[in-house]
Scaffold this motif. Structure first.
Motif, PDB file in Angstrom:
ATOM      1  N   ALA A  22       7.818  12.842  18.515  1.00 10.21           N
ATOM      2  CA  ALA A  22       8.606  12.059  19.471  1.00 10.21           C
ATOM      3  C   ALA A  22       8.123  12.242  20.903  1.00 10.21           C
ATOM      4  CB  ALA A  22      10.079  12.445  19.372  1.00 10.21           C
ATOM      5  N   ARG A  59      11.655  10.915  27.463  1.00 10.56           N
ATOM      6  CA  ARG A  59      11.793  10.719  26.014  1.00 10.56           C
ATOM      7  C   ARG A  59      12.948  11.545  25.465  1.00 10.56           C
ATOM      8  NH1 ARG A  59       5.729  11.815  25.765  1.00 10.56           N
ATOM      9  NH2 ARG A  59       4.819   9.783  26.175  1.00 10.56           N
ATOM     10  N   MET A  63      16.916  10.655  23.519  1.00  9.41           N
ATOM     11  CA  MET A  63      17.317  11.170  22.208  1.00  9.41           C
ATOM     12  C   MET A  63      18.745  11.691  22.184  1.00  9.41           C
ATOM     13  SD  MET A  63      13.882  13.229  21.091  1.00  9.41           S
ATOM     14  CE  MET A  63      14.409  13.470  19.397  1.00  9.41           C
TER      15      MET A  63
END
Length: 86
Positions: A22, A59, A63
């Protein structure tokens, strides 16, 4: 939070691989096989690359929703109230 990940137990492998995939962490793999040199290299990379750290932060923020603490508190509230009633 940008991070280096060391796998300490078999049940951590999938999460470490997923976080690396990820782009929110760097999976260094099994702690018994990683070297000091590998850790140093990746640490220096993170320290010297502000743009990459910023990407990892962005990022990571995608999440999570930031409400985890509130959900935990709501689950614990009844337990706390019960304990106080004793």
């Amino acid at each position: 939070l940008p991070n280096l990940i060391l796998v300490l137990a078999d049940n951590q492998r999938a999460n470490a691989q997923g976080l690396d995939a990820a782009g929110v962490g760097i999976n260094l793999g099994w702690y018994r096989t990683v070297t000091v040199e590998q850790i140093t290299e990746k640490m220096l990379y993170l320290l010297s690359s502000a743009p990459d750290r910023e990407k990892m932060v962005a990022r990571g923020q995608k999440m999570v929703d930031g409400m985890g603490g509130q959900r935990v508190a709501l689950k614990l509230e009844p337990v706390g109230r019960e304990a106080l009633d004793c």
